[in-house]
Design a protein around this motif. Structure first.
Motif, PDB file in Angstrom:
ATOM      1  N   ILE A 209      79.407  -6.419  20.233  1.00 31.80           N
ATOM      2  CA  ILE A 209      78.544  -6.538  21.417  1.00 31.80           C
ATOM      3  C   ILE A 209      77.540  -7.659  21.220  1.00 31.80           C
ATOM      4  CG2 ILE A 209      76.808  -5.369  22.821  1.00 31.80           C
ATOM      5  CD1 ILE A 209      78.234  -2.745  22.213  1.00 31.80           C
TER       6      ILE A 209
ATOM      7  N   SER B 129      80.010   1.873  13.726  1.00 33.78           N
ATOM      8  CA  SER B 129      78.803   1.608  14.522  1.00 33.78           C
ATOM      9  C   SER B 129      78.367   0.157  14.367  1.00 33.78           C
ATOM     10  CB  SER B 129      77.671   2.551  14.093  1.00 33.78           C
ATOM     11  OG  SER B 129      78.000   3.896  14.338  1.00 33.78           O
TER      12      SER B 129
ATOM     13  N   ALA C 270      78.412   3.795  22.283  1.00 36.16           N
ATOM     14  CA  ALA C 270      78.206   4.585  21.067  1.00 36.16           C
ATOM     15  C   ALA C 270      78.445   6.068  21.348  1.00 36.16           C
ATOM     16  CB  ALA C 270      76.798   4.359  20.529  1.00 36.16           C
TER      17      ALA C 270
ATOM     18  N   GLY D 169      78.461  -2.758  17.184  1.00 36.59           N
ATOM     19  CA  GLY D 169      77.235  -3.499  17.445  1.00 36.59           C
ATOM     20  C   GLY D 169      77.412  -4.995  17.231  1.00 36.59           C
TER      21      GLY D 169
ATOM     22  N   VAL E  62      72.767  -4.915  27.964  1.00 31.40           N
ATOM     23  CA  VAL E  62      73.395  -4.793  26.654  1.00 31.40           C
ATOM     24  C   VAL E  62      72.898  -3.535  25.924  1.00 31.40           C
ATOM     25  CG1 VAL E  62      71.745  -6.103  25.217  1.00 31.40           C
ATOM     26  CG2 VAL E  62      74.184  -6.166  24.674  1.00 31.40           C
TER      27      VAL E  62
ATOM     28  N   SER F 143      75.395  -0.644  24.866  1.00 35.24           N
ATOM     29  CA  SER F 143      75.471  -0.253  23.457  1.00 35.24           C
ATOM     30  C   SER F 143      75.369   1.258  23.288  1.00 35.24           C
ATOM     31  CB  SER F 143      74.358  -0.939  22.650  1.00 35.24           C
ATOM     32  OG  SER F 143      74.477  -2.339  22.704  1.00 35.24           O
ATOM     33  N   THR F 144      74.345   1.849  23.913  1.00 37.25           N
ATOM     34  CA  THR F 144      74.157   3.298  23.785  1.00 37.25           C
ATOM     35  C   THR F 144      75.285   4.065  24.457  1.00 37.25           C
ATOM     36  OG1 THR F 144      72.716   3.254  25.739  1.00 37.25           O
ATOM     37  CG2 THR F 144      71.649   3.131  23.591  1.00 37.25           C
TER      38      THR F 144
ATOM     39  N   VAL G  34      74.304   1.024  16.514  1.00 38.70           N
ATOM     40  CA  VAL G  34      75.014   0.095  17.406  1.00 38.70           C
ATOM     41  C   VAL G  34      74.012  -0.867  18.057  1.00 38.70           C
ATOM     42  CG1 VAL G  34      76.397  -0.139  19.504  1.00 38.70           C
ATOM     43  CG2 VAL G  34      76.921   1.660  17.854  1.00 38.70           C
ATOM     44  N   ALA G  35      72.906  -0.346  18.569  1.00 38.66           N
ATOM     45  CA  ALA G  35      71.903  -1.195  19.223  1.00 38.66           C
ATOM     46  C   ALA G  35      71.183  -2.082  18.231  1.00 38.66           C
ATOM     47  CB  ALA G  35      70.890  -0.318  19.973  1.00 38.66           C
TER      48      ALA G  35
ATOM     49  N   GLY H  88      67.249   2.906  22.054  1.00 38.39           N
ATOM     50  CA  GLY H  88      68.055   1.691  22.084  1.00 38.39           C
ATOM     51  C   GLY H  88      67.178   0.448  22.138  1.00 38.39           C
TER      52      GLY H  88
END
Length: 246
Positions: free
Chosen positions: A202, A195, A234, A199, A226, A230-231, A244-245, A64
């Motif tokens: 976020i 995804s 996801a 992302g 964050v 994110s992870t 996503v990250a 991430g």
């Protein structure tokens, strides 16, 4: 052995491995890989299968951070200049690996079709961590690094597509389900789109909040938060933590 001691040992041996690698004019990541092999089940077995959840968490968090770093250095201007080259390099890289690995497994080593196609699809994906660490260590900057970073990102996109298609072909080969060409293509594309959408959401919230941060400590805490968020999201929605990250 206590889990905290194992984590400390893992970090300590990684640092030592990095320093030894520099002695031999090698990237630090080489020492990290060797240290991981020594600590793993194949050698010292300090990190056994019972510690897999901890190792998975560390891996996902580290990836991430890498994906976040790549995303922060990703420039749309550079992609516009190198757009065609990046796309051609990525496509030929993924297709070349798929064809080569499948051919070796199926035709030379005489493995089953299912085994060969799954191994080939897994080999198409490349971890951006090593590439990013080498670039950071040697402070490399130029046309090559500007090309590598977008390729590393697009490689994951094509890797997800190839893996989804390969899994569908493997299930069809063993008679688990009927082959649906539209769903075989759409399923990984939906995962990629969701995804990126998650992302983006976020990222927009983070960009708004980070402007209100006044200290470096709060900024670092916000970045860590964050990345973990994110992870975590996801994994919860069964999406790609890397995308996503990113």
């Amino acid at each position: 052995m206590d889990i905290q001691i194992k984590l400390a040992l893992m970090i300590f041996l990684g640092i030592i491995g990095g320093k030894i690698s520099r002695r031999f004019k090698l990237p630090n990541v080489t020492g990290y890989i060797v240290a991981g092999l020594l600590l793993g089940p194949s050698f010292l077995n300090v990190l056994s299968e019972a510690n897999q959840p901890m190792v998975d968490f560390v891996n996902e968090f580290a990836l991430g951070i890498i994906a976040f770093s790549i995303g922060s250095e990703f420039r749309l201007e550079d992609l516009k200049k190198l757009g065609k080259d990046v796309f051609v390099i990525t496509v030929f890289e993924v297709l070349g690996v798929l064809i080569l690995v499948f051919s070796v497994m199926y035709f030379i080593l005489d493995k089953s079709f299912v085994f060969s196609i799954i191994i080939a699809s897994m080999s198409a994906a490349t971890a951006p961590a090593g590439t990013m660490m080498v670039i950071r260590q040697f402070r490399a900057y130029g046309p090559l690094t500007k090309t590598i970073l977008p390729v590393a990102a697009l490689d994951d996109v094509l890797g997800i597509i190839s893996f989804g298609v390969s899994m569908s072909l493997a299930k069809f080969a063993i008679g688990e389900k009927s082959l649906s060409i539209p769903m075989m293509i759409l399923s990984p594309l939906i995962e990629i789109a969701l995804s990126f959408l998650l992302g983006l959401l976020i990222g927009l919230v983070f960009t708004y909040l980070i402007k209100k941060v006044r200290s470096k400590d709060d900024e670092l805490s916000s970045i860590i938060t964050v990345i973990l968020l994110s992870t975590g999201l996801a994994n919860f929605f069964k999406l790609s933590p890397l995308l996503v990250a990113f």
